[in-house]
Design an enzyme around this catalytic site. Structure first.
Site, mmCIF file in Angstrom:
data_model
loop_
_atom_site.group_PDB
_atom_site.id
_atom_site.type_symbol
_atom_site.label_atom_id
_atom_site.label_comp_id
_atom_site.label_asym_id
_atom_site.label_seq_id
_atom_site.Cartn_x
_atom_site.Cartn_y
_atom_site.Cartn_z
ATOM 1 N N ASP A 1 60.674 60.959 36.081
ATOM 2 C CA ASP A 1 61.304 61.424 37.319
ATOM 3 C C ASP A 1 60.921 60.512 38.476
ATOM 4 O O ASP A 1 59.740 60.345 38.781
ATOM 5 C CB ASP A 1 60.858 62.866 37.605
ATOM 6 C CG ASP A 1 61.679 63.546 38.697
ATOM 7 O OD1 ASP A 1 62.212 62.836 39.567
ATOM 8 O OD2 ASP A 1 61.779 64.780 38.665
ATOM 9 N N HIS B 1 64.918 63.042 36.474
ATOM 10 C CA HIS B 1 64.917 64.197 37.368
ATOM 11 C C HIS B 1 65.819 65.322 36.867
ATOM 12 O O HIS B 1 65.738 66.436 37.377
ATOM 13 C CB HIS B 1 65.364 63.761 38.765
ATOM 14 C CG HIS B 1 65.216 64.811 39.816
ATOM 15 N ND1 HIS B 1 64.004 65.408 40.112
ATOM 16 C CD2 HIS B 1 66.133 65.390 40.655
ATOM 17 C CE1 HIS B 1 64.167 66.295 41.072
ATOM 18 N NE2 HIS B 1 65.443 66.306 41.416
ATOM 19 N N SER C 1 65.004 71.313 41.100
ATOM 20 C CA SER C 1 64.794 70.544 42.319
ATOM 21 C C SER C 1 64.762 71.478 43.540
ATOM 22 O O SER C 1 63.935 72.384 43.591
ATOM 23 C CB SER C 1 65.887 69.466 42.437
ATOM 24 O OG SER C 1 65.535 68.467 43.354
#
Length: 321
Positions: free
Chosen positions: A234, A262, A100
């Site tokens: 996600d 995610h 991320s």
């Protein structure tokens, strides 16, 4: 798969405490967590990876047990911080793995310090397209700090965390990641953590979405192995950004994991560790050449980076697209 908590070590750099976990031996993996998380996001895979590698999993500045000062929270600042931490730990080169927001830091680290980067893996990473969840964009809005201060009052926070965790346990794809969201929400009870996260997000996101992108520098990945891993479900950063990565860096290995959100390294830790190990096993670490780097920079990206069609995505556990 072991999910135990590992011993956290601390070192002071530039007057600020840095927390990190160091486990295993062998070639070094630098695991960088995402926004509002800490090194514990990697706990499901640390023990497996440590059988073959030295795993360094830090808490980025402003997160976890690391200090939360008024400081530089740009991706460049974070990349510098990782260089300094590795230097103190007497580590010269790493394969950097970023999840991320940590993917954005990984990209910046590889760009700023190619001589110290052997490979780069991006996991559900920022920097590959403008879209991002409304919740993250909301952090940039005026009044976030004050509103979150009210939402993290003890009774309200306990109810909110319990509700998010209950929703995550339903098994629905749309609520898959809410357990991790609950942990991030709970961490916002610390006003210093809230302030740090706000500074981080404002450096990379505005009301339109993500600001930072690797698009203009993707051609530099010709100099080192790159892999991208995404969860098909996600809802924080769209899985179609994996296709963006394939277009920007055609030589990269792209893996889309079914039935994962995610946090694919937490949803399917064994599969994730296998993908990571297989990628390392089948690639040669980058060897930095100042002359080659100079040539890449001088030539730059000629024409649009993305081809019209993308057919190079490999889905873990599925057929090749």
């Amino acid at each position: 798969m072991s999910d135990k908590r590992h011993e956290v070590q601390h070192v002071t750099i530039h007057g600020h405490r840095r927390a990190y976990v160091r486990v295993g031996s062998g070639p070094v993996l630098l695991l960088l967590h995402g926004l509002g998380c800490d090194h514990t996001t990697w706990e499901p895979v640390i023990d497996t990876l440590a059988k073959r590698y030295t795993v360094i999993a830090p808490d980025l500045l402003g997160h976890g047990e690391s200090a939360k000062p008024r400081a530089d929270y740009s991706v460049g600042g974070y990349a510098n911080g990782m260089r300094d931490l590795l230097t103190v730990l007497n580590i010269d080169k790493v394969t950097v793995v970023g999840h991320s927001f940590g993917g954005g830091v990984a990209m910046q680290f590889a760009y700023q310090f190619p001589e110290r980067t052997e490979r780069m893996m991006l996991v559900a990473s920022g920097g590959l397209g403008p879209e991002v969840s409304p919740g993250i964009r909301a952090i940039t809005s005026p009044g976030f700090h004050q509103v979150m201060g009210l939402l993290t009052l003890p009774v309200v926070r306990h109810v909110g965390v319990a509700g998010l965790k209950a929703a995550s346990s339903t098994g629905l794809r749309a609520t898959r990641d809410l357990g991790e969201v609950a942990d991030i929400y709970d961490s916002f009870k610390d006003p210093h953590a809230r302030a740090a996260i706000r500074h981080v997000v404002r450096a990379v996101v505005d009301w339109k979405g993500q600001i930072v992108t690797m698009a203009d520098r993707a051609y530099l990945t010709d100099a080192m192995p790159m892999a991208v891993v995404w969860g098909r479900d996600d809802h924080v950063i769209p899985v179609r950004h994996a296709s963006n990565a394939a277009a920007l860096a055609p030589k990269a290995r792209i893996e889309v994991i079914p039935n994962a959100g995610h946090f694919p390294h937490k949803d399917h830790p064994e599969r994730f560790a296998k993908i990571l190990h297989d990628w390392i096993r089948t690639t040669q670490p980058a060897t930095y050449s100042r002359a080659k780097w100079r040539t890449l920079l001088r030539n730059g990206q000629v024409g649009p980076a993305a081809p019209a069609g993308v057919t190079s995505i490999r889905r873990a556990g599925a057929t090749t697209a």
